[in-house]
Design a protein around this motif. Sequence first.
Motif, short mmCIF file in Angstrom:
data_model
loop_
_atom_site.label_atom_id
_atom_site.label_comp_id
_atom_site.label_asym_id
_atom_site.label_seq_id
_atom_site.Cartn_x
_atom_site.Cartn_y
_atom_site.Cartn_z
N ALA A 291 30.95 -37.22 124.04
CA ALA A 291 31.50 -37.49 122.71
C ALA A 291 32.36 -36.34 122.21
O ALA A 291 33.12 -36.50 121.25
N GLN A 292 32.25 -35.18 122.86
CA GLN A 292 33.02 -34.01 122.45
C GLN A 292 33.57 -33.27 123.66
O GLN A 292 33.12 -32.18 124.01
N PRO A 293 34.54 -33.86 124.35
CA PRO A 293 35.15 -33.20 125.51
C PRO A 293 35.80 -31.88 125.11
O PRO A 293 36.32 -31.74 124.00
N LYS A 294 35.76 -30.91 126.02
CA LYS A 294 36.34 -29.60 125.75
C LYS A 294 37.21 -29.15 126.92
O LYS A 294 36.89 -29.43 128.08
N HIS A 295 38.29 -28.45 126.60
CA HIS A 295 39.09 -27.85 127.65
C HIS A 295 38.28 -26.78 128.36
O HIS A 295 37.66 -25.93 127.73
N HIS A 296 38.28 -26.83 129.69
CA HIS A 296 37.52 -25.86 130.47
C HIS A 296 38.44 -24.93 131.28
O HIS A 296 38.24 -23.72 131.31
N ALA A 297 39.44 -25.53 131.92
CA ALA A 297 40.37 -24.74 132.73
C ALA A 297 41.64 -25.54 132.92
O ALA A 297 41.69 -26.75 132.66
N VAL A 298 42.69 -24.87 133.38
CA VAL A 298 43.94 -25.56 133.66
C VAL A 298 44.63 -24.90 134.84
O VAL A 298 44.64 -23.67 134.96
N VAL A 299 45.15 -25.71 135.73
CA VAL A 299 46.01 -25.24 136.81
C VAL A 299 47.44 -25.47 136.35
O VAL A 299 47.84 -26.60 136.07
N GLU A 300 48.20 -24.40 136.24
CA GLU A 300 49.56 -24.50 135.71
C GLU A 300 50.55 -24.90 136.82
O GLU A 300 50.27 -24.72 138.01
N PRO A 301 51.71 -25.45 136.42
CA PRO A 301 52.71 -25.84 137.42
C PRO A 301 53.10 -24.69 138.35
O PRO A 301 53.33 -24.90 139.55
N GLU A 302 53.14 -23.49 137.81
CA GLU A 302 53.51 -22.33 138.62
C GLU A 302 52.48 -22.06 139.72
O GLU A 302 52.83 -21.58 140.81
N ASP A 303 51.22 -22.39 139.44
CA ASP A 303 50.18 -22.20 140.45
C ASP A 303 50.39 -23.14 141.63
O ASP A 303 50.19 -22.76 142.79
N LEU A 304 50.78 -24.38 141.32
CA LEU A 304 51.05 -25.33 142.40
C LEU A 304 52.31 -24.96 143.17
O LEU A 304 52.36 -25.05 144.40
N LYS A 305 53.34 -24.55 142.44
CA LYS A 305 54.59 -24.16 143.11
C LYS A 305 54.37 -22.99 144.06
O LYS A 305 55.05 -22.89 145.09
N ALA A 306 53.43 -22.12 143.73
CA ALA A 306 53.16 -20.95 144.57
C ALA A 306 52.63 -21.34 145.95
O ALA A 306 52.76 -20.58 146.91
N VAL A 307 52.04 -22.54 146.05
CA VAL A 307 51.57 -23.01 147.36
C VAL A 307 52.46 -24.16 147.87
O VAL A 307 52.10 -24.88 148.81
N GLY A 308 53.63 -24.34 147.23
CA GLY A 308 54.64 -25.25 147.75
C GLY A 308 54.54 -26.68 147.29
O GLY A 308 55.08 -27.58 147.96
N TYR A 309 53.89 -26.93 146.13
CA TYR A 309 53.70 -28.32 145.71
C TYR A 309 54.00 -28.54 144.23
O TYR A 309 54.09 -27.61 143.44
N SER A 310 54.09 -29.83 143.89
CA SER A 310 54.20 -30.29 142.50
C SER A 310 53.77 -31.75 142.44
O SER A 310 53.49 -32.36 143.47
N ARG A 311 53.69 -32.32 141.26
CA ARG A 311 53.37 -33.73 141.02
C ARG A 311 52.00 -34.12 141.61
O ARG A 311 51.90 -34.92 142.53
N PRO A 312 50.92 -33.57 141.06
CA PRO A 312 49.57 -33.92 141.55
C PRO A 312 49.19 -35.34 141.16
O PRO A 312 49.57 -35.83 140.10
N HIS A 313 48.40 -36.00 142.01
CA HIS A 313 48.04 -37.38 141.73
C HIS A 313 46.54 -37.64 141.80
O HIS A 313 45.85 -37.62 140.79
N THR A 314 45.99 -37.90 142.99
CA THR A 314 44.59 -38.29 143.14
C THR A 314 43.70 -37.09 143.38
O THR A 314 44.08 -36.16 144.10
N SER A 315 42.50 -37.11 142.80
CA SER A 315 41.52 -36.06 143.10
C SER A 315 40.22 -36.69 143.59
O SER A 315 39.78 -37.72 143.08
N HIS A 316 39.63 -36.08 144.61
CA HIS A 316 38.31 -36.47 145.11
C HIS A 316 37.52 -35.20 145.39
O HIS A 316 38.06 -34.22 145.93
N CYS A 317 36.24 -35.22 145.04
CA CYS A 317 35.40 -34.08 145.38
C CYS A 317 34.95 -34.20 146.83
O CYS A 317 34.99 -35.27 147.43
#
Length: 415
Positions: A49-75
């Motif tokens: 009922a009260q979601p909170k921001h915990h962390a964020v991966v910034e676009p620059e972080d993805l670009k540093a490993v050669g990527y952009s436009r994230p889509h699906t996530s699975h653990c």
Amino acid sequence: MPHENDELHHSGWNTCASCHGDEKSTRDKLILPSLGSSRIYIIDMSDPAQPKHHAVVEPEDLKAVGYSRPHTSHCMKSGDVIVSMMGDENDGAKGGFVVLDGQTWKIKGSWNSEDDVTPFGYDFWYQYKFNVMISSEFGSPCRWWKCFNPADVPTDYGTSLHVWDFNQRKYQYSVPLGEEGLIPLEIRFLHNPEKPVGFVGCALSSTIFKFELSEESGKWEAEKVIAVGPKAVEGWALPNMPGLITDILISMDDRFLFFSNWLHGDIRQYDITDPAAPKLVGQVFLGGSITKEGSVKVTDDKELSEQPAAAKVQGRVLHGGPQMIQLSLDGKRLYVTDSLLTPWDRQFYPNLISNGTAMVQVDVDTVKGGLTINDKFLVDFGKEPDGPVVAHEVRYPGGDCSSDIYLPNELLPNA
């Protein structure tokens, strides 16, 4: 979100059934990749009922490993999270994956090597028993983020599935789907982890392909098992309108396959007791582009004798077509939203942008099959305080039909 134009799209949990038996694992973080900004938000859902921001991966972080436009996530059962990527650091087409640390939420690096990228990226699913991950393709971000142009299809949209060695994190081979498999999007294995069978919905061709591990060749092979024919129309962008299958899912008991035709406007239910021969057992129209009240005239229809009426729930018109779907765990309630992607919403359903989307419930007959709109349920996102807004994917706090991947018996604790 603290930024505008993120375009939250798909989502996933930090923990799913693949972490079964790990006492340290708690399903309390929601992963929110953003197609527009290339951010990945991690939301603390300890109190739903009260979601909170915990962390964020910034676009620059993805670009540093050669990527952009994230889509699906699975653990994964290790506790880390894989996220599929659709673009390179310059927004060109590139299919691959990054690994997020499930504790710090820092990028550990690319899941695959730079030599093992695919032309396009989108969705993926893995199965531990068969040491396989299979991924699908959308297209070039520089194309689909603007609008849909049919002229781009031959060069800038995908037509293949890709098979990976999951343990070694290596690309093995591709499975071409050809002209009948244009733009393969959502991919779903059966929930039973002992069965090497799954399905993928091909949006533009409006087909469903079954893929399966062949006993003869030892390779994964695909065959078309469902086709939704185009409708000849007047007053639309093209003379023939595809159904545009944009989401699929499989019931938890692996008996039914559901999918949405975003342009034609219907949800379909198939009995897949025999995966090679699905049987249509339910269909309901929820808006779309061919309603009799609209401006499009259907001139040749091999399926319907007349154009369907515009759908209303509690008097509220559904301005788009059915898009994302999520099924209750008992299989009796299907929840449907109608936004695909903001540039495409604006192109095909401009009233959706100005009025906001809706979430509706479809009641499912789990005995004989059958779909019925439930007029008692409506979430009108046009009435949001900062709205109107457009809604996309639905997730359940306890896991659902499209987030959880199950372990085979030999990998269960104390097996």
